[in-house]
Design an enzyme around this catalytic site. Sequence first.
Site, PDB file in Angstrom:
ATOM      1  CG  ASP A  52      -7.368   3.277  -0.787  1.00 37.25           C
ATOM      2  OD1 ASP A  52      -7.858   2.130  -0.710  1.00 37.25           O
ATOM      3  OD2 ASP A  52      -7.428   4.088   0.163  1.00 37.25           O
ATOM      4  CE  LYS A 112      -4.426   1.045   0.273  1.00 32.49           C
ATOM      5  NZ  LYS A 112      -5.600   0.245  -0.108  1.00 32.49           N
TER       6      LYS A 112
HETATM    7  P1  NDP Z   1     -12.936   7.830  -2.944  1.00 33.99           P
HETATM    8  O1  NDP Z   1     -11.841   8.799  -2.744  1.00 33.99           O
HETATM    9  O2  NDP Z   1     -13.478   7.604  -4.276  1.00 33.99           O
HETATM   10  O3  NDP Z   1     -14.169   8.195  -1.977  1.00 33.99           O
HETATM   11  C1  NDP Z   1     -13.995   8.278  -0.609  1.00 33.99           C
HETATM   12  C2  NDP Z   1     -15.315   8.632   0.033  1.00 33.99           C
HETATM   13  O4  NDP Z   1     -15.208   8.503   1.445  1.00 33.99           O
HETATM   14  C3  NDP Z   1     -15.708  10.079  -0.219  1.00 33.99           C
HETATM   15  O5  NDP Z   1     -17.094  10.178  -0.199  1.00 33.99           O
HETATM   16  C4  NDP Z   1     -15.079  10.787   0.974  1.00 33.99           C
HETATM   17  O6  NDP Z   1     -15.668  12.030   1.283  1.00 33.99           O
HETATM   18  C5  NDP Z   1     -15.322   9.784   2.071  1.00 33.99           C
HETATM   19  N1  NDP Z   1     -14.303   9.930   3.099  1.00 33.99           N
HETATM   20  C6  NDP Z   1     -12.967   9.838   2.949  1.00 33.99           C
HETATM   21  N2  NDP Z   1     -12.331  10.080   4.096  1.00 33.99           N
HETATM   22  C7  NDP Z   1     -13.298  10.333   4.986  1.00 33.99           C
HETATM   23  C8  NDP Z   1     -13.289  10.649   6.353  1.00 33.99           C
HETATM   24  N3  NDP Z   1     -12.136  10.765   7.040  1.00 33.99           N
HETATM   25  N4  NDP Z   1     -14.488  10.829   6.976  1.00 33.99           N
HETATM   26  C9  NDP Z   1     -15.651  10.731   6.283  1.00 33.99           C
HETATM   27  N5  NDP Z   1     -15.724  10.435   4.974  1.00 33.99           N
HETATM   28  C10 NDP Z   1     -14.563  10.239   4.354  1.00 33.99           C
HETATM   29  O7  NDP Z   1     -12.374   6.469  -2.304  1.00 33.99           O
HETATM   30  P2  NDP Z   1     -12.897   4.974  -2.525  1.00 33.99           P
HETATM   31  O8  NDP Z   1     -14.361   4.951  -2.725  1.00 33.99           O
HETATM   32  O9  NDP Z   1     -12.007   4.345  -3.505  1.00 33.99           O
HETATM   33  O10 NDP Z   1     -12.535   4.325  -1.106  1.00 33.99           O
HETATM   34  C11 NDP Z   1     -13.473   4.241  -0.045  1.00 33.99           C
HETATM   35  C12 NDP Z   1     -13.031   3.151   0.921  1.00 33.99           C
HETATM   36  O11 NDP Z   1     -12.978   1.890   0.219  1.00 33.99           O
HETATM   37  C13 NDP Z   1     -11.638   3.324   1.528  1.00 33.99           C
HETATM   38  O12 NDP Z   1     -11.650   2.805   2.837  1.00 33.99           O
HETATM   39  C14 NDP Z   1     -10.751   2.448   0.647  1.00 33.99           C
HETATM   40  O13 NDP Z   1      -9.594   2.032   1.315  1.00 33.99           O
HETATM   41  C15 NDP Z   1     -11.703   1.286   0.395  1.00 33.99           C
HETATM   42  N6  NDP Z   1     -11.406   0.449  -0.772  1.00 33.99           N
HETATM   43  C16 NDP Z   1     -11.299   0.996  -2.010  1.00 33.99           C
HETATM   44  C17 NDP Z   1     -11.048   0.175  -3.098  1.00 33.99           C
HETATM   45  C18 NDP Z   1     -10.995   0.699  -4.485  1.00 33.99           C
HETATM   46  O14 NDP Z   1     -10.874  -0.110  -5.404  1.00 33.99           O
HETATM   47  N7  NDP Z   1     -11.099   2.000  -4.709  1.00 33.99           N
HETATM   48  C19 NDP Z   1     -10.843  -1.271  -2.929  1.00 33.99           C
HETATM   49  C20 NDP Z   1     -11.051  -1.751  -1.585  1.00 33.99           C
HETATM   50  C21 NDP Z   1     -11.309  -0.899  -0.558  1.00 33.99           C
HETATM   51  P3  NDP Z   1     -14.909  13.384   0.899  1.00 33.99           P
HETATM   52  O15 NDP Z   1     -15.056  13.497  -0.592  1.00 33.99           O
HETATM   53  O16 NDP Z   1     -15.605  14.448   1.664  1.00 33.99           O
HETATM   54  O17 NDP Z   1     -13.466  13.210   1.319  1.00 33.99           O
HETATM   55  O1  2IT Z   2      -7.878  -1.585  -0.635  1.00 30.18           O
HETATM   56  C1  2IT Z   2      -7.826  -2.088  -1.778  1.00 30.18           C
HETATM   57  O2  2IT Z   2      -7.964  -3.304  -1.958  1.00 30.18           O
HETATM   58  C2  2IT Z   2      -7.638  -1.200  -2.919  1.00 30.18           C
HETATM   59  N1  2IT Z   2      -7.564   0.012  -2.735  1.00 30.18           N
HETATM   60  C3  2IT Z   2      -7.501  -1.770  -4.303  1.00 30.18           C
HETATM   61  C4  2IT Z   2      -6.096  -2.231  -4.547  1.00 30.18           C
HETATM   62  C5  2IT Z   2      -5.795  -2.695  -5.953  1.00 30.18           C
HETATM   63  O3  2IT Z   2      -4.611  -3.012  -6.169  1.00 30.18           O
HETATM   64  O4  2IT Z   2      -6.671  -2.745  -6.810  1.00 30.18           O
END
Ligand code: NDP
Ligand code: 2IT
Length: 447
Positions: free
Chosen positions: A167, A127
């Site tokens: 992420d 990561k």
């Molecule tokens: P994005 O940046 O696309 O979206 C993040 C969302 O979460 C936004 O709505 C953001 O709001 C909100 N957010 C972020 N930080 C905070 C906080 N401290 N408090 C409240 N809301 C918050 O990220 P993703 O959708 O990609 O990721 C969301 C979660 O999913 C994370 O935990 C990530 O690690 C996990 N994840 C993502 C994967 C992926 O493929 N993208 C895979 C597996 C897990 P704001 O815009 O106001 O910051």
């Molecule tokens: O938390 C996660 O699994 C991710 N942000 C996706 C990682 C990836 O390599 O697609």
Amino acid sequence: MIAINEKLDKFMAKVIAKNPSEVEFHQAVKEVVESLLPFVEENPKYNGILERMVEPERVLMFRVPWLNDKGEFVINRGFRIEMNSAIGPYKGGLRFHPTVNLGILKFLAFEQVLKNSLTTLPMGGGKGGSDFDPKGKSDNEVMKFTQSFMLELQRHIGPDTDVPAGDIGVGGREIGFMFGQYKRIRNEFTGVLTGKGLEWGGSLIRPEATGYGQVYFAAEMLKTRGMDFKGKTVVVSGSGNVAQYATQKVTQLGGRVVTMSDSAGYIYDPAGIDAEKLAYVMELKNVKRGRISEYAAKYHCEYHEGKTPWGVKCDIALPSATQNEVNEADAHMLVNNGCYCVSEGANMPSTPEAVEVFIENKILYGPGKAANAGGVATSGLEMSQNSLRLSWTREEVDQRLHNIMISIHKTCEKYGKQSDGFINYVNGANIGGFVKVAEAMLAQGLV
Ligand code: NDP
Ligand code: 2IT
């Protein structure tokens, strides 16, 4: 039992002493070790493996200097944690958020090792990211920053070494800028990043994969109790990549998503966020980069400033924003309001106390490393397509993703089913993810 607790305390004391103030890392390790100590006791060949797994193979930390639109110098900090390569090249996302620090990335890298193992694909865990805040930055500033970030990162990564992805704060735009910079420096067009655009090596369904996978996993959990999504009320947090596609899949399966949120608050739309409203959210968040409060103004529904959505009555909750966004009081509210299924799209969104509430009440609780593994799994499928120099159809990738989520559910059931029939998905995911990595580490000797 007392002996196990003493062992856990001793193990954690060492981890805390060696990694002081990295509280999220301590939290993630403790949850895993708690599940695994009894299992290791029954399988003494794994003695010593956990001690190795909590020590990253390599930690990179570097200066990222760039010039903002006003011509001022800005210095950010870049990181890549190369946690474990026993079963494949390091694989895992990059997070750009002002809260990013070493402890948060180590927790994410540690979770990623077990998650990637669960996917059935050959990927180690890593990561990275930066304390850079993309909010309010121009496209030009984001490009300047990401190019500087990649100028250093490029010497540590490669399609057979370490393959980053997105992420929080890292989506298609950022991956594009980073891919372009890597290609320019190395003179190689290669699958060094996943989440790429379709025209330049990306995979269909990768943008959808985490949210879709999270819902497929929830559907598998529901199936164990003879239920499905039809007619169910669903609470989603976040409004980014994961939340958007979770909402889409729930709606396709006949459920009704009534909330979405961002770091400023949540919207409550009892009529449900249908396809048309979701298209508005996608434009708002991915193109205009606006706030979720604008949804409430447009669709005349409630907006709750500074609040999380866990007090809204629902059948199913899909935390999809960030770590520790569901605390013990939230968990009680959910359960008391009749919620019987929680499937985590975010990484470690529930505090340990909240997890305890879910387990004590024997609801269907799918922890992130199992429920959100569809994203990285589809990254693995993108790597396969890059190696083959072929692109699979949307249906083919979606089918593979679906099968992987079913397989992860089976693994959790195999290792987490208790004598009373309750599936403890926390134990199931931790043990199921661990076995493959531990076997590989044993086979490869003390490295
Ligand atoms: P994005 O940046 O696309 O979206 C993040 C969302 O979460 C936004 O709505 C953001 O709001 C909100 N957010 C972020 N930080 C905070 C906080 N401290 N408090 C409240 N809301 C918050 O990220 P993703 O959708 O990609 O990721 C969301 C979660 O999913 C994370 O935990 C990530 O690690 C996990 N994840 C993502 C994967 C992926 O493929 N993208 C895979 C597996 C897990 P704001 O815009 O106001 O910051
Ligand atoms: O938390 C996660 O699994 C991710 N942000 C996706 C990682 C990836 O390599 O697609």
